[in-house]
Design an enzyme around this catalytic site. Structure first.
Site, PDB file in Angstrom:
ATOM      1  N   SER A 114      59.446 -32.270 -16.044  1.00 57.10           N
ATOM      2  CA  SER A 114      60.176 -33.500 -16.510  1.00 57.10           C
ATOM      3  C   SER A 114      59.161 -34.273 -17.394  1.00 57.10           C
ATOM      4  CB  SER A 114      60.930 -34.215 -15.371  1.00 57.10           C
ATOM      5  OG  SER A 114      60.964 -35.759 -15.699  1.00 57.10           O
ATOM      6  N   LYS A 139      55.689 -32.720  -9.097  1.00 55.94           N
ATOM      7  CA  LYS A 139      55.630 -32.090 -10.083  1.00 55.94           C
ATOM      8  C   LYS A 139      54.373 -31.783 -10.888  1.00 55.94           C
ATOM      9  CE  LYS A 139      60.597 -33.093 -11.568  1.00 55.94           C
ATOM     10  NZ  LYS A 139      61.304 -31.976 -11.189  1.00 55.94           N
TER      11      LYS A 139
END
Length: 225
Positions: A114, A139
Site C-alpha cells: 500500500s 507491511k
C-alpha cells in the site's frame, strides 16, 4: 513467461487477488491459490484455478502448498489485514510465503502492499496515517523481509482502492510522494504487466490512476517496456 509457468497466488478470495486470478486464467496460465476456507473454492475452480487449503500464518501449511514436485515460477501475494484485525497477517503471513518461495526456488515474488508503506509514508495525511499506521508497520516489515531474502521481487504499492471496472489509466511510478485512487482491476493489470517485465525486477512502485490523483504533483511514470 510461458503457458506452462506456474503461478502461486495468495489473496485470491477477494479484491485485487481475485482480479489477478481472473487475468492470469484468461491468459491460460497455471494458477494455484492458497485459501483459508472453502468459501471461494467453487468460483475460483470455475475459472480454472487450482485451490489448496491452508493458512498463510501457518508456515507448515505454506510449505506444504508451495514445496511440491511442480516448480513455482512466481509467487504473487496480496495478503493483508485490516486496521480492525487483532492478528495482522501482513508480516507473518508474507514472511512464511517469502521463506517458502525461497526454498522452492521461485524465480520471482510480487508483493502488493500500500502507498504509505516504508518511504512512501510521506504521501499520507496525518489523519490517514493515524488509522493505517499499525498495518503499514507490518507491511513495511514484509517488504523489508522480501528485499533481504535474495529473491527477485517487485513490490507494488496501490493508492486508495475502488471496486469499479478497470479504467485502463492505472500507472506505476517510483515517486514516493504520489497519492491517489486506483481501481482494483487496474492494480491487477499492472501486476500482470510486472510479471512479464524484467524492468520491474527489484523495484518498489506506487500504483495510482493518473486521472484520480489527490494532489497535482509532477512525476515520472515508470515504463515497463
Amino acid at each position: 513467461m510461458t503457458n506452462s509457468s506456474h503461478i502461486f497466488l495468495v489473496g485470491a478470495s477477494r479484491g485485487v487477488g481475485r482480479e489477478i486470478a481472473n487475468y492470469l486464467t484468461s491468459q491460460n496460465l497455471k494458477v494455484t491459490a492458497l485459501l483459508r476456507s472453502e468459501a471461494s473454492r467453487p468460483e475460483l475452480e470455475a475459472i480454472g484455478v487450482q485451490v489448496v487449503l491452508g493458512d498463510a500464518l501457518n508456515a507448515s501449511d505454506v510449505e506444504r502448498a508451495i514445496l511440491t514436485d511442480e516448480p513455482i515460477h512466481t509467487v504473487i501475494s496480496t495478503l493483508g489485514g485490516l486496521p480492525t484485525d487483532v492478528a495482522k497477517p501482513d508480516y507473518p503471513g508474507n514472511k512464511n510465503l517469502i521463506d517458502a518461495a525461497l526454498k522452492a526456488g521461485a524465480q520471482k515474488f510480487i508483493l502488493v502492499t500500500s502507498i504509505g508503506t516504508g518511504n512512501s509514508v510521506e504521501a499520507l495525511s496525518p489523519q490517514v496515517l493515524a488509522v493505517l499506521g499499525p498495518v503499514l508497520v507490518e507491511k513495511d516489515k514484509a517488504e523489508q523481509h522480501l528485499i533481504a531474502s535474495g529473491l527477485t521481487y517487485t513490490i507494488i504499492r496501490p493508492g486508495g482502492l475502488k471496486s469499479e471496472p478497470s479504467t485502463g489509466n492505472g500507472i506505476l511510478t517510483e515517486d514516493t510522494r504520489i497519492i491517489g485512487s486506483i481501481h482494483r482491476a487496474d492494480v491487477a493489470r499492472l501486476v500482470i504487466e510486472c510479471l512479464n517485465s524484467e524492468r520491474a525486477n527489484n523495484k518498489i512502485l506506487s500504483a495510482v490512476d493518473k486521472n484520480m490523483l489527490f494532489t497535482k504533483t509532477d512525476f515520472i511514470e515508470f515504463s515497463l517496456d
